[in-house]
Enzyme design. Structure first.
Site, short mmCIF file in Angstrom:
data_model
loop_
_atom_site.label_atom_id
_atom_site.label_comp_id
_atom_site.label_asym_id
_atom_site.label_seq_id
_atom_site.Cartn_x
_atom_site.Cartn_y
_atom_site.Cartn_z
N GLY A 41 -19.43 15.93 -5.47
CA GLY A 41 -19.41 15.83 -4.17
C GLY A 41 -18.03 15.59 -3.83
O GLY A 41 -17.15 15.22 -4.60
N SER A 42 -17.79 16.08 -2.36
CA SER A 42 -16.59 15.86 -1.89
C SER A 42 -16.10 14.42 -1.47
O SER A 42 -17.23 13.65 -1.58
CB SER A 42 -16.28 16.80 -0.56
OG SER A 42 -16.44 18.11 -1.08
N HIS B 244 -13.57 12.68 -2.79
CA HIS B 244 -12.84 12.02 -3.59
C HIS B 244 -11.42 12.74 -4.07
O HIS B 244 -10.90 12.46 -4.93
CB HIS B 244 -13.74 11.95 -5.31
CG HIS B 244 -15.06 11.52 -5.11
ND1 HIS B 244 -15.15 10.40 -4.50
CD2 HIS B 244 -16.10 12.01 -5.20
CE1 HIS B 244 -16.63 10.31 -4.66
NE2 HIS B 244 -17.21 11.31 -5.10
N HIS C 244 -18.95 5.89 -4.41
CA HIS C 244 -20.07 6.33 -3.37
C HIS C 244 -20.57 5.19 -2.53
O HIS C 244 -21.78 5.37 -2.26
CB HIS C 244 -21.18 7.12 -4.02
CG HIS C 244 -20.70 8.33 -4.91
ND1 HIS C 244 -20.58 8.34 -6.36
CD2 HIS C 244 -20.31 9.61 -4.67
CE1 HIS C 244 -20.41 9.62 -6.53
NE2 HIS C 244 -20.01 10.21 -5.66
N ASP D 296 19.22 -21.84 8.73
CA ASP D 296 18.97 -22.74 7.40
C ASP D 296 20.15 -22.38 6.48
O ASP D 296 20.73 -23.03 5.88
CB ASP D 296 17.47 -22.65 6.69
CG ASP D 296 16.65 -23.42 7.53
OD1 ASP D 296 17.08 -24.68 8.24
OD2 ASP D 296 15.52 -23.03 7.56
N THR E 103 17.35 -5.09 11.84
CA THR E 103 18.25 -4.73 12.76
C THR E 103 19.17 -5.69 13.11
O THR E 103 20.40 -5.63 13.16
CB THR E 103 17.54 -3.86 13.72
OG1 THR E 103 16.81 -2.65 13.42
CG2 THR E 103 18.58 -3.28 14.74
N SER E 104 18.51 -6.83 13.55
CA SER E 104 19.43 -7.64 13.91
C SER E 104 20.46 -8.53 13.00
O SER E 104 21.54 -8.45 13.24
CB SER E 104 18.52 -8.97 14.48
OG SER E 104 17.75 -8.79 15.65
#
Length: 582
Positions: free
Chosen positions: A56-57, A59, A226, A420, A454-455
Site C-alpha cells: 500500500g502507498s 509509507h 496503518h 540574571d 536577534t536581540s
C-alpha cells in the site's frame, strides 16, 4: 492532540499516481506503468537478480523511492494503505524479468502476502520454465505483536524491511546468484526487530476528519503503520530517557516468552547491531536527533555494540507523529554470513532517492567535543579606564538588571535571563566601574550567550563596538568624561548599523537606542536626562509604528499596531536607560 486532517493534493483518488509521476521527475531513470502503479529501472541489467517489492502507498519513501541501482529493481504500489492486486504485481514481475531470477520482498500483511503470492503463482503457471526463478521473502519485524497474538498471522512488517531491501539489493547488484540473494534476504528478515511509538494516529486523505484516539498526555507503544492500535499506552508522556529503555526491552528481551524474537546473548560486548531510527512521518528532525542520541546511549549502557546508525524517514505512516526503532542483530560466529559482509552490503552506495546517507563507520561512544571557550575574566590592565564614580556605576548597572527582571513579562523572558546573567557577573566582580572596557565586554558576552536570537546579537554587536571605542580612548586618561561616553556610544551605533538595516522608526530596539545616542550627542554627553526621555518616547511610539524589521515585519505588524503593543526589545532599552538614570 488533534490529528492533522489537511493535505496538499489535487484529489485523493489521483494522489498515488501524482506522487509516482513526481518521483520519476526526481529520478529520470525510472519508468512508470501508470495502469499498474508500478515503477522500475527501465534499463535494468538482465544479468543481475532483480528485487521487486511493494504494498500500500502512504509509507513513502517506501517502497517506490528505494527503486534504484543497488537496492530495488521495481515497486508495485497500491492505493493508500491497500495492497495492489495480483494482476498489478504479475505485471511488475514481467517488467523486471531478467536472465538470473527475481526475489520478491513484502511486509507481512495479509493483503500483501496473498496478492504478491498469487501473482507469483500465476506468473509461474504462465511461464513454467521460470517457476523456480521467482522467490518470495516475507518480513515480519514488529515486536509489539506477541507470539501468542501472532501465532497464525505472524508479526507485522515495519521499517526493518528497508534493511532487507538494502542488503539483498547490494548483493544482487554485485552479481550474487538468485540463491545467494534469497538466502541473505531471508537471514536479514530473520534477524531484524522493530517497535514503533506514536503520539497519535495519522489521517488518510479522502476520509472523514479524524478525532484523536489518545488523550493529550498519552502516547501509544506498538502502533502499526496503518493506524493499528498498539499494545499499551503511557500517560503522562514520559521523557525519552524513560521511554527508550522500555522500547529496547521489547526489542532485546531474552526472557519475555512473548517477545524474545532475536537471539540476543544479553552479556555486555557480545551483541552487535545496526541501529535504524525511522520517522513515521510527523516528527521534526530536531526531535529525531534527540531520539537517536538517547537510543544510542541506552544501547551502550546495555553493552550492545552499535556498528552503524541510520536515521530519517524510511517507512512512514503518512503524517503520523511517531518514530520506530529497528535493530538488525549482526551475525554470530557460527552464522553462514559474516558481520563484515553484511556491513559492506549496507555501506555500498545506492542510487535511489529514498536511501539516506549514513556513516560507514561505527558511532563514537561520545561526540568529540571542543574545549570550552575561556570565559572573559576581569582584565588585569595597568591603566584601566575608570568611571568617575565606580560605586555609582555598579549600583546603576545592578538597578537596570533588576528593573528588566521586574518588567517581565512586558519585555520578554530572554531579557530576564540576561538580567540574571549580568547580576551574576556583578557579583563575581567582572563588571564594575574600575575597568569600563572589561565591563562592557562582559555585558556583550552575556547578550550573546544568555539572550541569543536577534536581540542578543544586536545588543552584543552594540556593546562590542562600545568596548572598541572606549579602548581607543583609554590611553592617557584614567577616567572617562561624559563627552567621551557620547562619542563611544555614537561609534557603537554606527557599528551596529553595519549589520542591520533597521533605522528609526522601525519598531525595533534600534528606535529608542538611536534616540538616546543621538540626543546625548547633541549635548556632548551632558544631558543624560533628555536623552533618556527621548528614548522613552521612541519606545512608546513603537505602539503606533508599522513594523519594518524584525519578526513583526512579516506577519504581525498590522495586528500589533491595531492593538497598540509596544515592541518588547524597544521597551527593554527604555527600561534599562531609565533605571540607569535612577
Amino acid at each position: 492532540m488533534s490529528v492533522q486532517n489537511k493535505h496538499f493534493l489535487n484529489k485523493p483518488s489521483s494522489l498515488v499516481l501524482d506522487s509516482l509521476r513526481g518521483l520519476c521527475a526526481v529520478n529520470p531513470k525510472l519508468v512508470l506503468d501508470e495502469q499498474n502503479k508500478t515503477v522500475y529501472i527501465g534499463s535494468h541489467d538482465r544479468s543481475k537478480v532483480a528485487l521487486l517489492c511493494g504494498g500500500g502507498s502512504g509509507h513513502e519513501p517506501a517502497h517506490a523511492s528505494f527503486v534504484g541501482q543497488g537496492i530495488l529493481t521495481g515497486a508495485v504500489c497500491g492505493n493508500v494503505f491497500a495492497s495492489p492486486n495480483a494482476s498489478q504485481v504479475r505485471r511488475g514481475i514481467e517488467l523486471v524479468d531478467n536472465d538470473k531470477g527475481t526475489v520478491i520482498i513484502v511486509k507481512n500483511y495479509t493483503g500483501d502476502v496473498l496478492n504478491f503470492g498469487l501473482a507469483k503463482e500465476q506468473y509461474a503457471a504462465v511461464h513454467p520454465e521460470k517457476a523456480e526463478q521467482v522467490k518470495f521473502v516475507i518480513v515480519g519485524d514488529d515486536v509489539a505483536v506477541g507470539k501468542t497474538q501472532g501465532s497464525i498471522v505472524g508479526r507485522r512488517g515495519l521499517a526493518g524491511t528497508v534493511l532487507v531491501y538494502k542488503i539483498a539489493g547490494a548483493l544482487a547488484n554485485g552479481g550474487g546468484s538468485l540463491d545467494e540473494v534469497y538466502n541473505i534476504a531471508q537471514w536479514a528478515a530473520s534477524n531484524v526487530a522493530t517497535v514503533g511509538v506514536g503520539l497519535d494516529h495519522c489521517h488518510v486523505p479522502g476520509t472523514a476528519p479524524a478525532a484523536s484516539h489518545l488523550d493529550a498526555s498519552e502516547i501509544e507503544i506498538g502502533m502499526g503503520i496503518h493506524n493499528e492500535s498498539g499494545n499499551r499506552r503511557l500517560s503522562p508522556n514520559p521523557p525519552l530517557h524513560e521511554l527508550v529503555p522500555q522500547l529496547l526491552d521489547l526489542l532485546t528481551s531474552t526472557t519475555d516468552p512473548e517477545r524474545s524474537f532475536l537471539p540476543f546473548q544479553g552479556e555486555k560486548g557480545t551483541d552487535e547491531v545496526v541501529l535504524l531510527i525511522n520517522n513515521l512521518g510527523g516528527i521534526s528532525e530536531l526531535e529525531l536527533g534527540a531520539i537517536v542520541g538517547e537510543v544510542h546511549g541506552a544501547l551502550r549502557t546495555r553493552g550492545i555494540l552499535v556498528h552503524r546508525v541510520l536515521s530519517g524517514s524510511f517507512m512512514t505512516s503518512l503524517n503520523m507523529p511517531g518514530f520506530s526503532i529497528t535493530l538488525l542483530l549482526l551475525p554470530s560466529k557460527d552464522s553462514t554470513f559474516t558481520t563484515p559482509l553484511v556491513l559492506s552490503l549496507l555501506d555500498e552506495q545506492a542510487n535511489a532517492p529514498g536511501w539516506k546517507w549514513h556513516s560507514r563507520s561505527p558511532p563514537t561512544a561520545q561526540p568529540e567535543l571542543t574545549k570550552p571557550a575561556p570565559q572573559i575574566e576581569k582584565r588585569a590592565s595597568e591603566s584601566p579606564l575608570k568611571a568617575v564614580e565606580t560605586a555609582s556605576f555598579k549600583e546603576a548597572v545592578e538597578r537596570a538588571c533588576k528593573a528588566v527582571i521586574a518588567a517581565e513579562p512586558e519585555i520578554t523572558r530572554m531579557d530576564t535571563i540576561a538580567g540574571d546573567a549580568v547580576l551574576k557577573k556583578l557579583s563575581e566582580g567582572n563588571i564594575d566601574g574600575s575597568d569600563l572596557v572589561g565591563s562592557v565586554i562582559a555585558v556583550a558576552q552575556v547578550a550573546e550567550e544568555a539572550m541569543g536570537g536577534t536581540s542578543g546579537a544586536l545588543y552584543s554587536i552594540f556593546f562590542s563596538g562600545l568596548a572598541q571605542s572606549l579602548q581607543s580612548q583609554a590611553s592617557g586618561s584614567a577616567t572617562i568624561t561624559p563627552e567621551a561616553w557620547s562619542k563611544a556610544l555614537t561609534s557603537a551605533l554606527t557599528k551596529l548599523y553595519t549589520y542591520t538595516r533597521a533605522r528609526p522608526p522601525s519598531r525595533t530596539l534600534v528606535d529608542p537606542l538611536a534616540a538616546f545616542v543621538e540626543t546625548l550627542a547633541r549635548s556632548s554627553g551632558s544631558d543624560y536626562l533628555s536623552a533618556v526621555k527621548a528614548a522613552a518616547s521612541a519606545a512608546e511610539a513603537t505602539k503606533d509604528v508599522d513594523a519594518k524589521a524584525g519578526r513583526s515585519a512579516y506577519v504581525e505588524g498590522d495586528r500589533l499596531k491595531q492593538e497598540r503593543v509596544a515592541d518588547p526589545g524597544a521597551w527593554g532599552v527604555k527600561t534599562i536607560l531609565e533605571s540607569l538614570l535612577g
